[in-house]
Design an enzyme around this catalytic site. Structure first.
Site, PDB file in Angstrom:
ATOM      1  N   HIS A 221       0.791  -1.139  -0.109  1.00  0.00           N
ATOM      2  CA  HIS A 221      -0.063  -0.104   0.007  1.00  0.00           C
ATOM      3  C   HIS A 221       0.992   1.211   0.034  1.00  0.00           C
ATOM      4  O   HIS A 221       0.545   2.325  -0.427  1.00  0.00           O
ATOM      5  CB  HIS A 221      -1.025  -0.010   1.311  1.00  0.00           C
ATOM      6  N   GLU A 340      -4.369  -3.719  10.401  1.00  0.00           N
ATOM      7  CA  GLU A 340      -5.367  -4.095   9.065  1.00  0.00           C
ATOM      8  C   GLU A 340      -6.717  -4.183   9.553  1.00  0.00           C
ATOM      9  O   GLU A 340      -7.587  -3.577   8.522  1.00  0.00           O
ATOM     10  CB  GLU A 340      -4.830  -5.285   8.201  1.00  0.00           C
TER      11      GLU A 340
HETATM   12 CU1  CUO Z   1      -5.897  -2.524   0.382  1.00  0.00          CU
HETATM   13 CU2  CUO Z   1      -7.383  -0.424   2.546  1.00  0.00          CU
HETATM   14  O1  CUO Z   1      -7.445  -1.196   0.808  1.00  0.00           O
HETATM   15  O2  CUO Z   1      -6.074  -2.294   1.979  1.00  0.00           O
END
Ligand code: CUO
Length: 682
Positions: A221, A340
């Protein structure tokens, strides 16, 4: 398409066609995705066949048909776990087909496709077949309702029509909003498909133990943000700003124009300057999510970073450091799992919560937090569509700032870690169509069929033509001197970053640090003396080959160059799209820097035997299935930490000054020029 066509052996061709049949027209069937209001509380089709679902389906039938399935929601993950376990019993494609046909009219359509994809990737005995691109399975996640409707009308009017429907790049907004300049990038079919695949192969709470999952969540990310920022600078837009919390209005609205099912149910939308509110949505299996809970989780996680330890459920203090003793789990990995979050992997899920997933949910329901208006989730609530929304990047910048807060607590790398005595990079450069150090980007087009994912009658293909950024392939040329008396295995790490900031000034190491995007990473053997390496951009360790369509699979065509029938295909869909490897650059040319670093493979390597022949495209962003991540260094090395203040008595303030101190590093200035429609097609 690259590479030649091959034909599958007969048995495999049959298996492949069985799988294609399962993926075709997901909204067909007795319920067909139509909308009903059976209980007064929800929208979507309840199980309406009168059949009692087999008990083995567990929670799989808890989601309504015709609605969005989202891995960001825990109840949906629970449903996915049930359905995936049900499918996992299949020992071959024939059994999978029987199990799937027994339940396809009972479970949510998107859940069905997710779990089919999941088991085909997970089970070695099923990996021989390929799953078709999600662009064709769910075209309504990639093209607007209006365009799909127009396509359907055209086909009904003129079944012999051969012209594709051209997808208008401007369909979701207008240039009155500066953010819209980036919509071609955010709404690119390839990056959204990659993101869908990434979350499929790094699933949450699915009893999968993937190596360094928390760390790759952070890194992949972070890299997407770096690429987004490079693209923004290519349009003279400032780097993306993080959300500063959940109480301030969300500046950018988003209206996707997409539909959730074939009945035209629209995704939720968001006005500019929307204020987030607590969520009460029983229809979506959410219950109550409060902003205060998210703030509490964030505060606890930040405490952990600043205290240097995180506490498990027994109250044990687990040190957070990226220099773990005995090569244990790095702090970034522990934090990634907790943030997460994954209830099975988080050190203390009740305490640290489900912050990132909840944040997606909070934003995706900001338009209708209590279901007063019966509105659907917004695009940011599904990994297949979330990258379309400008706020995705502000949310993930907020997430990344947390990880960076941690990374900046780590000591800088030392000379031993950064250097490679005896190896000198003499020169590097790139060559594209014979032109050195000036890469061109421009528009290209790709067609997909929509008919496989829609219910339009007739057999005529409904082709959609997408316009996307692209470039001609190029080569890196490296001249390396090995003064060691023997051969040496080295890891070559190639990064790209813009040279100048928003003001047109050169950047300090710390300012440029988060803009370095990995372009490639590979291992090579240096012979003593001079070595000349040529590496194609097509072999990049972050990219996947182009998506495979139904038609190509039906024709027995495999477009991964060099791939042979019988290869385990699973995970090939994960990977940054090859056509998006380069940022756009500017029409007048834009300055970028290439940074190349060689490291000792003896230090980098991870001992393991990789079984079978798993697809290893895009290993830097997607890892290798059922194997360890093949680079022992922290992901993002050497830019994941602050710079050393001084080396050999020299003050280090820029990446260039760092490279100047080490023979195994070199930087080169290049330009990227955007030529629009003048791109010579590959
Ligand atoms: Cu890939 Cu928030 O979109 O983890």
């Amino acid at each position: 398409p690259s590479g030649g066509s091959i034909s599958f052996p007969t048995g495999m061709a049959t298996e492949q066609s069985q799988v294609l049949e399962l993926f075709e027209k997901p909204f067909r069937g007795p319920s067909g995705g139509s909308i009903s209001f059976p209980t007064g509380e929800g929208i979507g089709t309840r199980i309406g066949t009168g059949a009692r679902p087999p008990p083995e389906l567990g929670y799989a039938t808890s989601l309504q048909r015709g609605r969005v399935f989202s891995v960001f929601i825990r109840a949906h993950r629970r449903a996915a776990r049930s359905l995936c376990e049900y499918f996992m019993r299949a020992r071959n494609i024939g059994e999978l087909t029987s199990l799937a046909n027994a339940c396809r009219n009972l479970v949510n359509e998107q859940l069905f496709i997710y779990c089919l994809s999941f088991v085909i990737i997970r089970k070695p005995e099923l990996r021989r077949v390929r799953i078709p691109t999600v662009v064709e399975t769910f075209p309504s996640k990639f093209a607007s309702q209006e365009m799909l409707q127009q396509a359907g009308n055209e086909i009904n009017r003129n079944p012999a029509r051969t012209e594709p429907i051209v997808i208008n790049q401007e369909f979701s907004g207008t240039l009155i909003k500066p953010e819209h300049r980036l919509s071609y990038w955010r709404e690119d079919y390839g990056i959204n498909s990659h993101h869908w695949h990434w979350h499929l192969v790094f699933p949450v709470e699915m009893d999968i133990r993937r190596d360094r999952k928390g760390e790759i969540f952070y890194y992949m990310h972070q890299q997407m943000l770096a690429r987004y920022d490079m693209e923004r600078l290519s349009h003279s837009l400032n780097r993306v700003l993080p959300l500063t919390g959940f109480r301030e209005p969300i500046v950018d609205g988003y209206f996707s124009k997409l539909t959730v099912n074939n009945s035209g149910r629209a995704w939720g939308t968001r006005q500019d300057n929307t204020t987030l509110k607590d969520i009460r949505r029983d229809d979506f299996g959410l219950g109550f999510i409060s902003i205060s809970d998210l703030e509490l989780y964030y505060s606890r996680l930040l405490d952990a970073v600043h205290q240097g330890f995180i506490q498990d459920r027994q109250g044990n203090r687990i040190p957070l450091t990226d220099d773990p003793p005995n090569r244990g789990k790095r702090g970034i990995d522990i934090l990634g799992d907790a943030f997460e979050a994954d209830a099975e992997l988080s050190v203390n899920y009740p305490f640290y919560g489900d912050l990132h997933n909840f944040a997606h949910v909070l934003i995706s329901f900001s338009h209708d937090p209590d279901f007063a208006h019966r509105e659907e989730v917004g695009a940011i609530g599904d990994p297949a569509t979330s990258m379309r929304d400008p706020t995705f990047y502000r949310l993930h910048k907020f997430v990344d700032e947390f990880f960076q807060e941690y990374k900046l607590q780590q000591r800088p790398y030392n000379n031993e870690e950064l250097g490679l005595p005896g190896v000198r990079v003499v020169r590097i450069g790139v060559l594209q169509d014979g032109v050195p150090n000036n890469l061109r980007t421009g528009w290209n087009q790709r067609e997909f069929e929509a008919g496989r994912g829609l219910d339009f009658g007739g057999s005529a293909p409904i082709r959609l033509r997408f316009t996307h950024l692209d470039h001609r392939p190029f080569d890196y040329h490296l001249q390396i001197m090995n003064t060691l008396p023997a051969e040496k295995d080295v890891t070559v790490r190639i990064f790209l970053a813009p040279t100048l900031d928003e003001r047109g000034n050169r950047m300090s190491f710390m300012d440029q640090r988060l803009l370095w995007t990995e372009m490639d990473k590979f291992v090579t053997k240096l012979t003593p003396g001079e070595n000349k390496l040529v590496r194609s951009s097509r072999d990049s360790s972050i990219t996947a080959p182009p998506e495979i369509t139904f038609r190509e699979l039906e024709a027995g065509r495999e477009i991964t160059s060099g791939t042979q029938a019988g290869v385990e295909f699973g995970q090939c869909g994960c990977g940054w799209p090859r056509h998006m490897l380069l940022p756009r650059g500017m029409p007048q040319g834009m300055d970028f820097q290439l940074f190349v670093m060689l490291t000792d493979h003896a230090v980098d390597k991870v001992e393991q035997v990789i079984r079978g022949r798993p697809c290893t495209n895009a290993v830097s962003y997607c890892g290798i299935l059922d194997s360890k991540f093949p680079d022992a260094r922290p992901m993002g090395f050497p830019f994941d930490r602050r710079n050393p203040a001084m080396i050999n008595g020299n003050v280090i303030q820029t990446a260039g000054e760092l490279a100047a101190q080490f023979d195994n590093m070199v930087m080169e200035d290049i330009k990227i020029t955007f030529v629009g429609n003048q791109l010579q097609r590959a």
